[in-house]
Every structure is written in structure tokens, then in C-alpha cells.
Design a protein around this motif. Sequence first.
Motif, PDB file in Angstrom:
ATOM      1  N   ALA A  23       0.833  -1.213   0.000  1.00 54.31           N
ATOM      2  CA  ALA A  23       0.000   0.000   0.000  1.00 54.31           C
ATOM      3  C   ALA A  23       0.867   1.263   0.000  1.00 54.31           C
ATOM      4  CB  ALA A  23      -0.932  -0.005   1.208  1.00 54.31           C
ATOM      5  N   MET A  24       2.066   1.187   0.587  1.00 50.21           N
ATOM      6  CA  MET A  24       2.985   2.331   0.623  1.00 50.21           C
ATOM      7  C   MET A  24       4.329   1.894   0.033  1.00 50.21           C
ATOM      8  SD  MET A  24       1.206   4.779   2.005  1.00 50.21           S
ATOM      9  CE  MET A  24       2.438   5.965   2.518  1.00 50.21           C
ATOM     10  N   PRO A  25       4.380   1.735  -1.295  1.00 50.95           N
ATOM     11  CA  PRO A  25       5.597   1.179  -1.899  1.00 50.95           C
ATOM     12  C   PRO A  25       6.776   2.142  -1.864  1.00 50.95           C
ATOM     13  CG  PRO A  25       4.078   1.923  -3.594  1.00 50.95           C
ATOM     14  CD  PRO A  25       3.369   2.065  -2.279  1.00 50.95           C
ATOM     15  N   ASP A  26       7.925   1.584  -1.679  1.00 49.30           N
ATOM     16  CA  ASP A  26       9.180   2.342  -1.744  1.00 49.30           C
ATOM     17  C   ASP A  26      10.082   1.580  -2.703  1.00 49.30           C
ATOM     18  OD1 ASP A  26      11.285   4.021  -1.382  1.00 49.30           O
ATOM     19  OD2 ASP A  26      11.882   3.203   0.566  1.00 49.30           O
ATOM     20  N   SER A  27       9.933   1.865  -3.970  1.00 50.35           N
ATOM     21  CA  SER A  27      10.541   1.036  -4.997  1.00 50.35           C
ATOM     22  C   SER A  27      12.035   1.298  -5.153  1.00 50.35           C
ATOM     23  CB  SER A  27       9.848   1.268  -6.340  1.00 50.35           C
ATOM     24  OG  SER A  27      10.461   0.472  -7.345  1.00 50.35           O
ATOM     25  N   GLN A  28      12.751   0.207  -5.337  1.00 47.65           N
ATOM     26  CA  GLN A  28      14.168   0.278  -5.666  1.00 47.65           C
ATOM     27  C   GLN A  28      14.390  -0.040  -7.148  1.00 47.65           C
ATOM     28  OE1 GLN A  28      16.175  -2.401  -3.023  1.00 47.65           O
ATOM     29  NE2 GLN A  28      15.457  -1.377  -1.166  1.00 47.65           N
ATOM     30  N   LEU A  29      13.275  -0.233  -7.882  1.00 43.22           N
ATOM     31  CA  LEU A  29      13.379  -0.657  -9.272  1.00 43.22           C
ATOM     32  C   LEU A  29      13.029   0.462 -10.245  1.00 43.22           C
ATOM     33  CD1 LEU A  29      11.689  -4.159  -8.968  1.00 43.22           C
ATOM     34  CD2 LEU A  29      14.131  -3.652  -9.047  1.00 43.22           C
ATOM     35  N   LEU A  41      -3.573   1.489 -11.562  1.00 43.09           N
ATOM     36  CA  LEU A  41      -4.221   0.851 -12.707  1.00 43.09           C
ATOM     37  C   LEU A  41      -4.593  -0.596 -12.386  1.00 43.09           C
ATOM     38  CD1 LEU A  41      -5.050   0.870 -15.701  1.00 43.09           C
ATOM     39  CD2 LEU A  41      -2.703   0.208 -16.263  1.00 43.09           C
ATOM     40  N   LEU A  42      -3.662  -1.327 -11.793  1.00 41.99           N
ATOM     41  CA  LEU A  42      -3.925  -2.719 -11.437  1.00 41.99           C
ATOM     42  C   LEU A  42      -5.041  -2.827 -10.395  1.00 41.99           C
ATOM     43  CD1 LEU A  42      -0.330  -4.238 -11.228  1.00 41.99           C
ATOM     44  CD2 LEU A  42      -2.072  -4.704 -12.955  1.00 41.99           C
ATOM     45  N   ARG A  43      -4.943  -1.989  -9.380  1.00 42.32           N
ATOM     46  CA  ARG A  43      -5.966  -2.017  -8.325  1.00 42.32           C
ATOM     47  C   ARG A  43      -7.350  -1.738  -8.896  1.00 42.32           C
ATOM     48  NH1 ARG A  43      -2.018  -0.692  -4.430  1.00 42.32           N
ATOM     49  NH2 ARG A  43      -2.416  -1.731  -2.420  1.00 42.32           N
ATOM     50  N   ASN A  44      -7.449  -0.754  -9.740  1.00 46.61           N
ATOM     51  CA  ASN A  44      -8.742  -0.406 -10.322  1.00 46.61           C
ATOM     52  C   ASN A  44      -9.305  -1.548 -11.162  1.00 46.61           C
ATOM     53  OD1 ASN A  44      -8.705   2.121  -9.137  1.00 46.61           O
ATOM     54  ND2 ASN A  44      -7.940   3.175 -10.956  1.00 46.61           N
ATOM     55  N   ASN A  45      -8.441  -2.205 -11.914  1.00 49.43           N
ATOM     56  CA  ASN A  45      -8.893  -3.330 -12.734  1.00 49.43           C
ATOM     57  C   ASN A  45      -9.403  -4.471 -11.865  1.00 49.43           C
ATOM     58  OD1 ASN A  45      -8.412  -2.150 -15.203  1.00 49.43           O
ATOM     59  ND2 ASN A  45      -6.353  -2.980 -15.412  1.00 49.43           N
ATOM     60  N   VAL A  46      -8.621  -4.827 -10.864  1.00 50.19           N
ATOM     61  CA  VAL A  46      -9.014  -5.924  -9.970  1.00 50.19           C
ATOM     62  C   VAL A  46     -10.300  -5.570  -9.235  1.00 50.19           C
ATOM     63  CG1 VAL A  46      -8.376  -7.192  -7.876  1.00 50.19           C
ATOM     64  CG2 VAL A  46      -6.682  -6.845  -9.695  1.00 50.19           C
ATOM     65  N   ASN A  47     -10.381  -4.365  -8.719  1.00 47.58           N
ATOM     66  CA  ASN A  47     -11.584  -3.950  -7.990  1.00 47.58           C
ATOM     67  C   ASN A  47     -12.818  -3.950  -8.883  1.00 47.58           C
ATOM     68  OD1 ASN A  47      -9.969  -3.637  -5.774  1.00 47.58           O
ATOM     69  ND2 ASN A  47      -9.974  -1.406  -5.796  1.00 47.58           N
ATOM     70  N   THR A  48     -12.636  -3.568 -10.146  1.00 48.60           N
ATOM     71  CA  THR A  48     -13.767  -3.569 -11.080  1.00 48.60           C
ATOM     72  C   THR A  48     -14.305  -4.982 -11.275  1.00 48.60           C
ATOM     73  OG1 THR A  48     -12.973  -1.609 -12.251  1.00 48.60           O
ATOM     74  CG2 THR A  48     -14.500  -3.043 -13.434  1.00 48.60           C
ATOM     75  N   PHE A  49     -13.403  -5.944 -11.428  1.00 43.60           N
ATOM     76  CA  PHE A  49     -13.824  -7.330 -11.603  1.00 43.60           C
ATOM     77  C   PHE A  49     -14.603  -7.815 -10.376  1.00 43.60           C
ATOM     78  CE2 PHE A  49      -9.748  -7.842 -14.295  1.00 43.60           C
ATOM     79  CZ  PHE A  49     -10.393  -7.299 -15.393  1.00 43.60           C
ATOM     80  N   ALA A  72      -7.068  -6.000   1.000  1.00 43.96           N
ATOM     81  CA  ALA A  72      -6.433  -7.183   1.582  1.00 43.96           C
ATOM     82  C   ALA A  72      -6.215  -8.253   0.522  1.00 43.96           C
ATOM     83  CB  ALA A  72      -7.286  -7.721   2.722  1.00 43.96           C
ATOM     84  N   PHE A  73      -7.192  -8.433  -0.348  1.00 47.35           N
ATOM     85  CA  PHE A  73      -7.068  -9.414  -1.431  1.00 47.35           C
ATOM     86  C   PHE A  73      -5.933  -9.024  -2.370  1.00 47.35           C
ATOM     87  CE2 PHE A  73      -8.350 -10.387  -5.875  1.00 47.35           C
ATOM     88  CZ  PHE A  73      -8.166 -11.765  -5.829  1.00 47.35           C
ATOM     89  N   PHE A  74      -5.881  -7.752  -2.744  1.00 47.94           N
ATOM     90  CA  PHE A  74      -4.844  -7.286  -3.658  1.00 47.94           C
ATOM     91  C   PHE A  74      -3.452  -7.466  -3.045  1.00 47.94           C
ATOM     92  CE2 PHE A  74      -2.104  -4.142  -5.643  1.00 47.94           C
ATOM     93  CZ  PHE A  74      -2.424  -4.259  -6.992  1.00 47.94           C
ATOM     94  N   ALA A  75      -3.352  -7.209  -1.761  1.00 47.74           N
ATOM     95  CA  ALA A  75      -2.040  -7.239  -1.113  1.00 47.74           C
ATOM     96  C   ALA A  75      -1.556  -8.646  -0.785  1.00 47.74           C
ATOM     97  CB  ALA A  75      -2.084  -6.405   0.169  1.00 47.74           C
ATOM     98  N   HIS A  76      -2.469  -9.553  -0.475  1.00 43.75           N
ATOM     99  CA  HIS A  76      -2.042 -10.833   0.104  1.00 43.75           C
ATOM    100  C   HIS A  76      -2.401 -12.070  -0.706  1.00 43.75           C
ATOM    101  CE1 HIS A  76      -0.942  -8.565   3.623  1.00 43.75           C
ATOM    102  NE2 HIS A  76      -2.179  -8.135   3.790  1.00 43.75           N
ATOM    103  N   SER A  77      -3.308 -11.962  -1.652  1.00 41.12           N
ATOM    104  CA  SER A  77      -3.698 -13.158  -2.404  1.00 41.12           C
ATOM    105  C   SER A  77      -2.613 -13.515  -3.410  1.00 41.12           C
ATOM    106  CB  SER A  77      -5.023 -12.937  -3.134  1.00 41.12           C
ATOM    107  OG  SER A  77      -4.834 -12.047  -4.224  1.00 41.12           O
ATOM    108  N   ARG A  78      -2.693 -14.718  -3.916  1.00 43.46           N
ATOM    109  CA  ARG A  78      -1.738 -15.163  -4.924  1.00 43.46           C
ATOM    110  C   ARG A  78      -2.492 -15.653  -6.158  1.00 43.46           C
ATOM    111  NH1 ARG A  78       0.689 -12.391  -2.411  1.00 43.46           N
ATOM    112  NH2 ARG A  78       2.668 -12.658  -1.309  1.00 43.46           N
ATOM    113  N   CYS A  79      -3.392 -14.825  -6.634  1.00 41.75           N
ATOM    114  CA  CYS A  79      -4.144 -15.151  -7.846  1.00 41.75           C
ATOM    115  C   CYS A  79      -3.175 -15.209  -9.026  1.00 41.75           C
ATOM    116  CB  CYS A  79      -5.229 -14.104  -8.089  1.00 41.75           C
ATOM    117  SG  CYS A  79      -6.238 -14.409  -9.548  1.00 41.75           S
ATOM    118  N   ASP A  80      -3.211 -16.311  -9.775  1.00 45.34           N
ATOM    119  CA  ASP A  80      -2.240 -16.477 -10.855  1.00 45.34           C
ATOM    120  C   ASP A  80      -2.881 -16.404 -12.241  1.00 45.34           C
ATOM    121  OD1 ASP A  80      -3.668 -18.799 -10.801  1.00 45.34           O
ATOM    122  OD2 ASP A  80      -1.969 -20.132 -10.482  1.00 45.34           O
ATOM    123  N   SER A  81      -4.078 -15.819 -12.318  1.00 47.85           N
ATOM    124  CA  SER A  81      -4.749 -15.682 -13.611  1.00 47.85           C
ATOM    125  C   SER A  81      -5.171 -14.233 -13.821  1.00 47.85           C
ATOM    126  CB  SER A  81      -5.988 -16.577 -13.669  1.00 47.85           C
ATOM    127  OG  SER A  81      -6.753 -16.303 -14.843  1.00 47.85           O
TER     128      SER A  81
END
Length: 253
Positions: A23-29, A41-49, A72-81
Motif C-alpha cells: 500500500a505504501m511502496p518504496d521502490s528500488q526498481l 491501474l492494477l488495483r482499479n482493474n481488480v476492484n472492477t472485476f 487485503a485481497f490485492f495485497a495478500h492473495s496469490r491469484c495467478d490468472s
Amino acid sequence: MQSPDVLDFQQVQQQLCRELRDAMPDSQLIDSRRLQVYQELLRNNVNTFIDTCYPISQRLLGESVWADLAEAFFAHSRCDSPFYYDISLAFREYLDATAHPILAQYPWLRELLHVEWMELHVDLAEFDWPAPHMVDLDESAAYQLSVPVWVLAYQWPVYQWTREITLEQIGEPDPSCILVWRSREHHLQQIQVSPIAAFLIEQMSGSASCRVADMVNTLQQAVPQLELAQIEQMVEQVFVLLQQYELLCIVTN
């Protein structure tokens, strides 16, 4: 063995996924602003579904609670599709697998999520209706279901709930069995059936073909305390019910 370059790339992918879930990313990439755009963008797509699949659940729980569940689902689930059908299913399975406290707080929620997801499942099921037909009951004929049907059992009358229902209108549990299918016009159809009818139709769903006598024998073994005349009547009623909705056809080969 994987080469160091491949291994490094996979590690980068995994790190990027972790940062996107945070939720509070600190990217090194990559630049944090770009990461946040991609993350949103990803969150909005997942939430829309999820929102599209479970509108009644969302309304009953309220926007704030629902947003927390989605996060919680976005942060912790491991949906692979990436498919929206699979993402909405993964959301329901995530709550089940983690025994989320919301399921204990609202004991009807698990079943409501299931019946809402079933609407999508039935809508996307791939099958073709046979040509319109009428089937006469024949003791010697072998029958099968014309199209896929689903037999469901619920403790709460969630299949009757609409978007207008409120928490105050939810009463006590009322166990029931329902039969669900998709009509020729691609509309969800559902009717309440007796537990006996649900049992027999479930048996037919798992069989390539059956005769009236087969269903009589099956029911005799399941409820031996019933009289033969009662059993025969119950079996006939189920066949007539399926015939009424064109869900029964004769096996021709």
C-alpha cells in the motif's frame, strides 16, 4: 539449472510484484510515481472485476468495509490468472482460505458470495441448447439432462436477495435447495426444489444416462424407509419437472 541472468530477472519480477502489492511502496526498481500509476491501474482493474461480480455483497457490507476486503485481497492473495472470471473466484476463495473475520461477522456472506459468483459461472458456461423438443416419459427409455444444470443448497435464502435488500431485512436462516440453469435466451433460471429432487437431479448430472428404474433404485438405497409407491411418485415428479423446463432428453445412441 537456470542461468544467473534468468534467475536475476525472476527476482526482479518478484520484487516488483511485492512493491505493487504494498500500500505504501518504496521502490528500488523504478520511479515511485510511475510505480504508483501502475499500481493504481492494477488495483482499479481488480476492484472492477470484484465489484461487478458481487454487487449485493458490496452494498450490504458498505463501501468502506468492501474497500478494505479488496485491498487485503490485492495485497495478500496469490491469484495467478489475469482473467476477470478467475479473479472474482480467487477473491471468494481468498476469504475462505484465510477464514477472514468478516465471514464470522456476517454468517450469510459466504453463501451470498457463492450465489453471486454462480451467476457469472452459469453465464459463461460453454454449451449449446438442443433443438426444442418434447419428451414423453417411457419406463424403457434412457434419459439424460439436455444442458448443464447446477444443484445448490443454502442455509440462507441468498438466491432471493436483490440489490435493494438491507441488513435490517435479513432474517433467520431458511435452508433450501435450488436448481439453476441458463435458458435458451441466455437468462439465469432458478427454482426451489425439494431435497429429494435435488438429490436425484444431482445423480443424473453425474451420469451419462439413466432410466426411471435406475432413479427408483438409487432413491430406495438412499431412503430405504420410504414406501416403493412414494419413491416412484417422487421420481416421476422429478422427471416431469425436468421435462417441463426442457431439461430432459432421450439418449438416442
